[in-house]
Design an enzyme around this catalytic site. Structure first.
Site, PDB file in Angstrom:
ATOM      1  N   SER A   1       0.837  -1.188   0.000  1.00 37.44           N
ATOM      2  CA  SER A   1       0.000   0.000   0.000  1.00 37.44           C
ATOM      3  C   SER A   1       0.878   1.246   0.000  1.00 37.44           C
ATOM      4  O   SER A   1       1.761   1.400   0.832  1.00 37.44           O
ATOM      5  CB  SER A   1      -0.907   0.001   1.238  1.00 37.44           C
ATOM      6  OG  SER A   1      -1.705   1.164   1.262  1.00 37.44           O
ATOM      7  N   GLY A   2       0.642   2.112  -0.985  1.00 32.32           N
ATOM      8  CA  GLY A   2       1.445   3.315  -1.113  1.00 32.32           C
ATOM      9  C   GLY A   2       2.606   3.174  -2.068  1.00 32.32           C
ATOM     10  O   GLY A   2       3.406   4.106  -2.207  1.00 32.32           O
TER      11      GLY A   2
ATOM     12  N   THR B   1      -2.076   2.395  -7.954  1.00 27.98           N
ATOM     13  CA  THR B   1      -3.202   3.113  -8.554  1.00 27.98           C
ATOM     14  C   THR B   1      -2.735   4.060  -9.649  1.00 27.98           C
ATOM     15  O   THR B   1      -3.344   4.147 -10.722  1.00 27.98           O
ATOM     16  CB  THR B   1      -3.969   3.884  -7.472  1.00 27.98           C
ATOM     17  OG1 THR B   1      -4.447   2.968  -6.483  1.00 27.98           O
ATOM     18  CG2 THR B   1      -5.141   4.637  -8.062  1.00 27.98           C
TER      19      THR B   1
ATOM     20  N   ASN C   1      -0.811   5.668   2.673  1.00 28.58           N
ATOM     21  CA  ASN C   1      -1.058   6.142   1.315  1.00 28.58           C
ATOM     22  C   ASN C   1      -2.203   7.136   1.328  1.00 28.58           C
ATOM     23  O   ASN C   1      -3.235   6.895   1.957  1.00 28.58           O
ATOM     24  CB  ASN C   1      -1.395   4.954   0.404  1.00 28.58           C
ATOM     25  CG  ASN C   1      -1.509   5.351  -1.052  1.00 28.58           C
ATOM     26  OD1 ASN C   1      -1.223   6.478  -1.421  1.00 28.58           O
ATOM     27  ND2 ASN C   1      -1.930   4.410  -1.881  1.00 28.58           N
TER      28      ASN C   1
ATOM     29  N   SER D   1      -5.252   5.395  -1.146  1.00 22.78           N
ATOM     30  CA  SER D   1      -5.210   3.937  -1.027  1.00 22.78           C
ATOM     31  C   SER D   1      -6.507   3.338  -1.554  1.00 22.78           C
ATOM     32  O   SER D   1      -7.609   3.753  -1.193  1.00 22.78           O
ATOM     33  CB  SER D   1      -5.007   3.529   0.435  1.00 22.78           C
ATOM     34  OG  SER D   1      -5.024   2.138   0.569  1.00 22.78           O
ATOM     35  N   SER D   2      -6.359   2.335  -2.430  1.00 24.97           N
ATOM     36  CA  SER D   2      -7.538   1.634  -2.950  1.00 24.97           C
ATOM     37  C   SER D   2      -8.108   0.743  -1.859  1.00 24.97           C
ATOM     38  O   SER D   2      -7.421  -0.135  -1.346  1.00 24.97           O
ATOM     39  CB  SER D   2      -7.153   0.789  -4.171  1.00 24.97           C
ATOM     40  OG  SER D   2      -6.689   1.606  -5.215  1.00 24.97           O
TER      41      SER D   2
ATOM     42  N   GLY E   1      -2.775  -3.262  -1.811  1.00 20.98           N
ATOM     43  CA  GLY E   1      -1.471  -3.820  -1.508  1.00 20.98           C
ATOM     44  C   GLY E   1      -1.445  -4.515  -0.154  1.00 20.98           C
ATOM     45  O   GLY E   1      -2.380  -4.444   0.647  1.00 20.98           O
TER      46      GLY E   1
ATOM     47  N   GLU F   1      -0.987  -5.223   3.554  1.00 19.09           N
ATOM     48  CA  GLU F   1      -1.194  -4.287   4.664  1.00 19.09           C
ATOM     49  C   GLU F   1      -0.873  -4.953   5.993  1.00 19.09           C
ATOM     50  O   GLU F   1      -1.143  -6.145   6.201  1.00 19.09           O
ATOM     51  CB  GLU F   1      -2.650  -3.794   4.688  1.00 19.09           C
ATOM     52  CG  GLU F   1      -3.012  -2.910   3.512  1.00 19.09           C
ATOM     53  CD  GLU F   1      -4.420  -2.356   3.611  1.00 19.09           C
ATOM     54  OE1 GLU F   1      -4.744  -1.458   2.828  1.00 19.09           O
ATOM     55  OE2 GLU F   1      -5.172  -2.806   4.479  1.00 19.09           O
TER      56      GLU F   1
END
Length: 941
Positions: free
Chosen positions: A154-155, A159, A210, A213-214, A434, A436
């Site tokens: 994540s980050g 995306t 992030n 973040s999605s 991502g 986590e």
């Protein structure tokens, strides 16, 4: 053909090709074992001594030796000079700069990579991966459909990478669009791109790791027609984190759309949504923080382009505002036997929520405070405690938002998806959450990390495991490269008969209250033999720790079973179905909502739904050609151009980058079956017996195919153009190609050479075809010209003959008429001459002096001359029409004496010369007529 199939494996002079031994040549094997001996340590120091050149390694397979240290140093050197993309064999490594790089993704850069004959010769870029997949579709290389898998923590920039890929295809897939289709293509492109800001606004949030973040996974299929033009797209989503609507972790935010409304609404909209300035909402923490994604106007414009009308937008935003009003409801309870009461401040929010959701406020409050129990055929109302009221409030907000998100996805698909008959191939872009690991991890993090485990397993099975096993089965002498296999972790999570998910589902289907300690005991009892799970016996909160491929994560058991049940009280569904908001009424009326039965055994849990959707995704990935992009997060604080070695090395080891480089450097990234190889490259050898039997050879003729492949490779190796490729390794062309039992194994260097030779042969064939065609056209043109000349000659001769015949007939008619006319005139002249003596005897009247001078007489003095003249003209066959002829006296020039007419009797002609010499034989009807050249009419006394 994968992205590795297109990767350049050209080694610089003096660099080893990596590890592994292949038949026909020997390669040096570099062990990835962490304990390095002195010799390897010396090689590492020798490699790292020239730090100024480390940033020049655009492909990590050129690194020698390949170790985590050397790979890390190269990435750090490239990141320092602002180079963020690096090839790692079959994958692309992307480092997040955490700052805008405007010149890296411009339209000119896209066109440069798209129009390049060999994009692999350019600097590493995400556009190379995109272009490779696009050209695979153009060349129809099996499997034709492509998948671009973007993975990372994540980050790490997944995306943004997915957004760049979609923009690239929306640009290059319309380059050839012309004519009437231009408007349609632009409309599809615009809608596909406009789906991104809407999906991110409703599905992304600002987290600790992030800012964008999605909080859901998506697989976007870009649909291409037979001309490889973009004609549509479809979006598949996976596991929206709807709990974030009502529960935001510390220092994190809710979904972007709520903050966009709060900061971007006009005064009129605020009044309609009952969101006055300065109003605090419990479910909007950290609202003072501003991120780039807080662009309300961009989201509204995207909705307009996708076809969401203004009234639908108004209804949608009113629903979102109503959700925020629900978050400010607080319940208080003095007696458990009585329904909970609202705080005084909450009553106003309840009325606002009811108005925005278009439901009665009394029924809304009743559905939140009282639940209905069924006892046989009777229904019993039971007051809810304070905790249950809060849970029902949160459940109402979550179910509304989840259904609203699903409606948006369906609307987007209906807007951008093309009919099945109009597209034949697709390129998929996978963007999932991502890996986590937070301080408190629950069911959401467990599912997210499970998805990442599945993708890592797909990568391991496709590249690390399958390739090496195939080398051995095809007869290549291969030394296995060790890699981290996460299959044991997947067995722990989803295995059969007992796993974490199976125990969760079993506990969720039981009609009883869940207990965290009881669940922990069951996990310890059933899964104690698996080394990937552990427990901290000294922890106060029941939890379990899973050893994922990216690291260990501790999951809190408390609340996990309830989240897996995801219960939706039927009273809330019935309330929303009565809403006067047409959008809210539509999404809950048409959607079949599952209502748990009394036993609850048939309820579909969150884990089971997510697992089924993920398995469907994996089936798609297995039937497509994957292209992997590994996004790396350089530092945990998202600071621009900051490189933390510990953070990066952990991600490199977790995703198996070093092992991937080893296998890609030592192996053959391109593998083509004999039959396909001969079909594509058999024309190079120009052996008729090889080419003639290609399509008729069955599966039992592998030996014949193998001999044909060997003959072809021998012809290619003897070609003079092949010598420059072997100048550094004379006599070792086998290092670029190997003939296995059923397939040909190639490096990119050999593939490029074969493609060059094939293109050369095709150009020669095309030139020969063009020559034959031009010769045929020229011959046909000459034959047509000769035929046309002959036809013209025949036609002209026929026309001349016909004209001569007409002339002859006309001449005969003229001659006959002339003879008859001469005979007639001669007879008339003789008759007139016989009567000339009568004029001498007659008394001639005196003429007027003017008439005598002019030699003519006025017709008014003549009594009967006109009838006489008409008889003369009739005898001469002269047409006489009124106004068509003009008499002009010309007696002096033509020497006509006179025409005398007596009042009674015939006309007397007196002339010195015959007037017939001067008369027109056939005067034109439209021209002036002279008649006799000079005619004098005189009155005879």
């Amino acid at each position: 053909m994968t992205s590795a199939d297109k990767r350049s494996n050209v080694r610089e002079g003096g660099h080893s090709n990596g590890g592994g031994t292949v038949k026909g040549f020997v390669r040096k094997v570099h062990s990835p074992h962490p304990s390095l001996n002195d010799s390897l340590e010396g090689e590492i120091q020798a490699f790292l001594i020239d730090e100024d050149q480390l940033h020049t390694y655009d492909d990590l397979t050129k690194v020698n030796p390949v170790t985590p240290t050397t790979v890390l140093k190269c990435l750090q050197a490239r990141y320092r000079v602002k180079v963020f993309y690096t090839h790692a064999g079959c994958t692309l490594v992307a480092l997040n700069p955490f700052q805008p790089i405007p010149d890296l993704y411009t339209l000119d850069v896209m066109k440069e990579y798209h129009c390049a004959p060999q994009p692999q010769e350019f600097k590493p870029h995400i556009f190379i991966v995109a272009e490779e997949a696009y050209r695979n579709v153009q060349n129809q290389l099996e499997p034709v459909n492509q998948s671009l898998v973007v993975s990372g923590e994540s980050g790490a920039g997944k995306t943004w990478t997915s957004r760049c890929l979609m923009k690239y295809y929306a640009t290059v897939a319309a380059v050839s669009s012309v004519g009437n289709s231009q408007g349609t293509v632009e409309r599809i492109e615009r809608r596909v791109l406009d789906s991104n800001p809407i999906m991110e606004a409703f599905g992304n949030a600002c987290t600790l790791r992030n800012n964008n973040s999605s909080r859901f996974g998506k697989y976007i299929q870009l649909q291409l027609d037979r001309c490889q033009l973009l004609v549509g797209a479809s979006v598949q989503t996976y596991l929206l984190e709807k709990t974030r609507v009502a529960c935001q972790p510390a220092n994190e935010r809710n979904f972007h759309i709520f903050y966009q409304m709060l900061k971007g609404a006009t005064d009129e909209q605020r009044k309609e949504w009952k969101m006055p300035c300065g109003k605090h909402f419990v479910w909007l923490p950290n609202s003072e923080k501003t991120v780039e994604e807080d662009s309300f106007q961009e989201t509204v414009e995207a909705m307009v382009h996708l076809g969401i009308k203004a009234e639908r937008q108004r209804q949608l935003f009113r629903i979102l505002s109503g959700i925020l009003q629900l978050g400010n409801l607080n319940f208080s309870s003095m007696d458990e036997s009585q329904p909970c009461d609202l705080d005084e401040q909450s009553k106003d929010f309840l009325q606002r929520a009811a108005d925005l959701l278009c439901v009665p406020a009394e029924e809304l409050l009743m559905s939140l405070r009282v639940r209905t129990l069924k006892a046989g055929k009777q229904s019993v109302l039971k007051p809810c405690c304070r905790a249950e009221c809060s849970m029902r409030r949160d459940c109402l907000a979550k179910v509304i938002y989840a259904q609203l998100f699903e409606w948006l996805v369906t609307f987007i698909n209906n807007s951008i998806c093309a009919d099945k008959s109009t597209w034949c191939n697709f390129i998929g872009v996978l963007d999932v959450y991502g890996f986590e690991c937070f301080q408190i991890n629950n069911l959401e993090q467990l599912c997210i990390n499970y998805a990442n485990e599945k993708l890592q397993q797909h990568f391991v099975a496709h590249y690390l495991k399958a390739q090496q096993e195939e080398y051995v089965s095809e007869g290549l002498e291969w030394s296995f490269v060790k890699y981290q296999d996460n299959q044991s972790c997947l067995d722990l999570l989803e295995g059969s008969p007992v796993s974490v998910f199976s125990l969760l589902n079993e506990e969720s289907r039981l009609n009883r209250a869940s207990d965290a300690k009881t669940m922990k005991v069951r996990l310890e009892k059933e899964l104690s033999n698996n080394a990937n799970i552990s427990w901290d016996k000294f922890s106060k909160q029941p939890h379990f720790t899973v050893a994922h491929y990216a690291g260990q994560v501790a999951y809190q058991i408390q609340g996990m079973v309830e989240k897996n049940k995801d219960p939706v009280p039927p009273e809330l569904i019935k309330l929303l179905q009565k809403s006067e908001n047409s959008l809210l009424h539509h999404i809950f009326t048409d959607k079949e909502t599952e209502i748990p039965t009394s036993k609850g055994l048939s309820k579909v849990t969150v884990v089971s739904k997510f697992k089924n959707s993920l398995e469907s995704l994996m089936r798609i990935l297995h039937t497509t050609t994957p292209h992997y992009t590994r996004c790396i997060k350089p530092n945990p604080d998202c600071k621009p151009l900051t490189f933390k070695k510990e953070e990066v090395i952990m991600q490199l080891e977790a995703c198996g980058i070093v092992e991937t480089i080893h296998i890609s450097a030592a192996g053959f990234p391109i593998r083509i079956p004999f039959k396909g190889f001969m079909q594509r490259y058999g024309l190079i050898a120009k052996y008729s017996h090889v080419k003639s039997g290609i399509h008729s050879i069955d599966a039992g003729a592998d030996y014949i195919l193998q001999r044909g492949v060997e003959n072809l490779l021998s012809v290619v190796s003897q070609h003079e153009a092949f010598d420059p490729l072997c100048k550094d390794n004379s006599g070792k062309h086998n290092s670029w190609v190997h003939c296995g039992r059923t397939k040909v194994f190639l490096t990119q260097l050999m593939l490029d050479f074969l493609e060059y030779q094939r293109k050369k042969v095709l150009c020669q064939c095309a030139f020969s075809i063009q020559c034959c065609w031009l010769r045929y056209q020229r011959r046909r043109r000459c034959a047509r010209l000769l035929s046309a000349t002959r036809i013209q000659a025949v036609v002209r001769s026929w026309l001349v003959r016909r004209q001569l015949q007409r002339w002859n007939r006309a001449a005969a008619v003229i001659q006959n008429t002339w003879r008859m006319w001469r005979a007639l005139l001669k007879a008339l002249a003789e008759t007139e001459l016989d009567d000339a003596k009568d004029l001498l005897e007659a008394d001639v009247p005196q003429l007027n002096a003017i008439i005598r001078e002019r030699g003519s007489v006025q017709l008014s003095f003549i009594q009967e001359p006109v009838s006489k003249m008409v008889s003369v003209m009739a005898s001469l066959n002269l047409p006489s029409r009124r106004g068509e002829y003009k008499l002009e006296p010309n007696q002096y020039s033509q020497e006509l004496a006179s025409i005398r007419a007596q009042p009674k009797g015939s006309v007397k002609l007196h002339y010195r010369r015959s007037p017939l010499l001067y008369a027109d034989r056939k005067p034109d009807m439209k021209s002036d007529m002279s008649g006799f050249n000079a005619i004098l009419l005189e009155k005879t006394l």
